[in-house]
Design a protein around this motif. Sequence first.
Motif, PDB file in Angstrom:
ATOM      1  N   GLU A   1       0.811  -1.214   0.000  1.00  0.00           N
ATOM      2  CA  GLU A   1       0.000   0.000   0.000  1.00  0.00           C
ATOM      3  C   GLU A   1       0.845   1.264   0.000  1.00  0.00           C
ATOM      4  O   GLU A   1       0.409   2.318  -0.491  1.00  0.00           O
ATOM      5  N   PHE A   2       2.068   1.185   0.548  1.00  0.00           N
ATOM      6  CA  PHE A   2       2.931   2.366   0.586  1.00  0.00           C
ATOM      7  C   PHE A   2       3.733   2.544  -0.700  1.00  0.00           C
ATOM      8  O   PHE A   2       4.401   3.562  -0.877  1.00  0.00           O
ATOM      9  N   HIS A   3       3.679   1.546  -1.572  1.00  0.00           N
ATOM     10  CA  HIS A   3       4.301   1.661  -2.893  1.00  0.00           C
ATOM     11  C   HIS A   3       3.242   1.877  -3.978  1.00  0.00           C
ATOM     12  O   HIS A   3       3.572   1.863  -5.161  1.00  0.00           O
ATOM     13  N   ALA A   4       2.001   2.067  -3.548  1.00  0.00           N
ATOM     14  CA  ALA A   4       0.923   2.286  -4.506  1.00  0.00           C
ATOM     15  C   ALA A   4       1.158   3.593  -5.266  1.00  0.00           C
ATOM     16  O   ALA A   4       1.627   4.581  -4.700  1.00  0.00           O
ATOM     17  N   ARG A   5       0.813   3.576  -6.531  1.00  0.00           N
ATOM     18  CA  ARG A   5       1.037   4.744  -7.382  1.00  0.00           C
ATOM     19  C   ARG A   5       0.335   5.991  -6.846  1.00  0.00           C
ATOM     20  O   ARG A   5       0.916   7.074  -6.811  1.00  0.00           O
TER      21      ARG A   5
ATOM     22  N   GLN B   1     -10.114  17.978  -1.785  1.00  0.00           N
ATOM     23  CA  GLN B   1      -9.209  17.570  -2.845  1.00  0.00           C
ATOM     24  C   GLN B   1      -8.004  16.838  -2.278  1.00  0.00           C
ATOM     25  O   GLN B   1      -7.489  15.907  -2.900  1.00  0.00           O
ATOM     26  N   PHE B   2      -7.561  17.237  -1.093  1.00  0.00           N
ATOM     27  CA  PHE B   2      -6.443  16.553  -0.443  1.00  0.00           C
ATOM     28  C   PHE B   2      -6.780  15.085  -0.219  1.00  0.00           C
ATOM     29  O   PHE B   2      -5.963  14.191  -0.467  1.00  0.00           O
ATOM     30  N   LEU B   3      -7.994  14.813   0.238  1.00  0.00           N
ATOM     31  CA  LEU B   3      -8.428  13.435   0.460  1.00  0.00           C
ATOM     32  C   LEU B   3      -8.507  12.666  -0.856  1.00  0.00           C
ATOM     33  O   LEU B   3      -8.031  11.528  -0.958  1.00  0.00           O
ATOM     34  N   ILE B   4      -9.093  13.291  -1.881  1.00  0.00           N
ATOM     35  CA  ILE B   4      -9.237  12.623  -3.167  1.00  0.00           C
ATOM     36  C   ILE B   4      -7.875  12.282  -3.763  1.00  0.00           C
ATOM     37  O   ILE B   4      -7.701  11.238  -4.405  1.00  0.00           O
ATOM     38  N   ASP B   5      -6.892  13.152  -3.552  1.00  0.00           N
ATOM     39  CA  ASP B   5      -5.555  12.911  -4.102  1.00  0.00           C
ATOM     40  C   ASP B   5      -4.981  11.576  -3.646  1.00  0.00           C
ATOM     41  O   ASP B   5      -4.188  10.955  -4.373  1.00  0.00           O
ATOM     42  N   PHE B   6      -5.355  11.137  -2.450  1.00  0.00           N
ATOM     43  CA  PHE B   6      -4.791   9.895  -1.904  1.00  0.00           C
ATOM     44  C   PHE B   6      -5.636   8.665  -2.220  1.00  0.00           C
ATOM     45  O   PHE B   6      -5.289   7.555  -1.816  1.00  0.00           O
ATOM     46  N   LEU B   7      -6.760   8.829  -2.919  1.00  0.00           N
ATOM     47  CA  LEU B   7      -7.589   7.688  -3.285  1.00  0.00           C
ATOM     48  C   LEU B   7      -6.947   6.917  -4.436  1.00  0.00           C
ATOM     49  O   LEU B   7      -6.221   7.482  -5.248  1.00  0.00           O
ATOM     50  N   PRO B   8      -7.210   5.607  -4.523  1.00  0.00           N
ATOM     51  CA  PRO B   8      -6.700   4.830  -5.663  1.00  0.00           C
ATOM     52  C   PRO B   8      -7.323   5.324  -6.959  1.00  0.00           C
ATOM     53  O   PRO B   8      -8.379   5.974  -6.954  1.00  0.00           O
ATOM     54  N   SER B   9      -6.687   5.026  -8.073  1.00  0.00           N
ATOM     55  CA  SER B   9      -7.159   5.549  -9.351  1.00  0.00           C
ATOM     56  C   SER B   9      -7.007   4.515 -10.456  1.00  0.00           C
ATOM     57  O   SER B   9      -6.257   3.542 -10.334  1.00  0.00           O
TER      58      SER B   9
END
Length: 309
Positions: free
Chosen positions: A29-33, A146-154
């Motif tokens: 999870e810490f290497h997730a893009r 937006q800060f929260l959304i930035d950390f969501l998976p994509s």
Amino acid sequence: MQWLASRGIAADWPAHGIPRTIHVDNGAEFHARAFERACGEHRIDLTYRPPGTPRFGGHIERLIGTMMGAVHLIPGSHFSNIRERGDLDPEAEAVTTLRELETYLALEIVGSYHARIHKALDLPPVAAWNARVGDIAVRRPPDPRQFLIDFLPSEERTLQRDGLHLFHIRYWSDELRWLVGRDRSGLTVKYDPRDLSCVFVAAGQGYLEARPADRTRPAIALWEHRAAVRTLREQGRRAVDEGLIFSTILAQRALIDEATRTTKAMRRDAARRAHLASTKMIDVTAEAGPLGDDEPLQLPYFVVEEWDD
């Protein structure tokens, strides 16, 4: 504060701000893009623990141990090992939902941990924060959403004429119309695995919200989606579509709700019958020894009230 208030917690959690550095282990999870990209966008340095060096995580492991000590008090805890678990069946004993567990941990932090003397600090953590916060410049996100959304998976998707397709669900928003005439390939779509009723499409410096084109679709979680697809595959369905997925999820929810109601009823009935397994309310067994064939059955005498007409 809003997060605490939404869980009915009237307490103060003063620690806030964007960290300069985050120390992490080598979990996937810490290497997730999405995680690495968001840290870069918000100027957060990522420091990975060297492989095979658990001593580098001593501080956080100690904190996790403290928190898990409180978690093990909750019915349904798996405990740290089989010996501690004993004959306990965690699945049968579990009573707490994920949201309730979050609230429980938050109360443990703001109500106990923050106020307890920390051995290394020699004072409570909240007191240490209040003593130092005036000496540093705390960075805050200009837009918390937006800060929260930035950390969501994509995922990368191409905008088609009928919308965006993600997890077999067709999403649409009128705000997407202006993207139709542009390069529609390689759009970054952010999603919250806990709630697929809304996705966020990167556009310029922000995000556009898109929802299922069929507004009658209920909110579902990604784990429900995957369970439904797995069930359909096991049934021999090679091709799945949005309608099948949602109908399967609703059917699975109905089964769980019925099982929950049945389980509650069974537990209630079992509790109401519990006294029958121990002692009888009235013992009608005669005290005399074995009776002969000609001897009448002698029942015990009970004191009763007599009423005159």
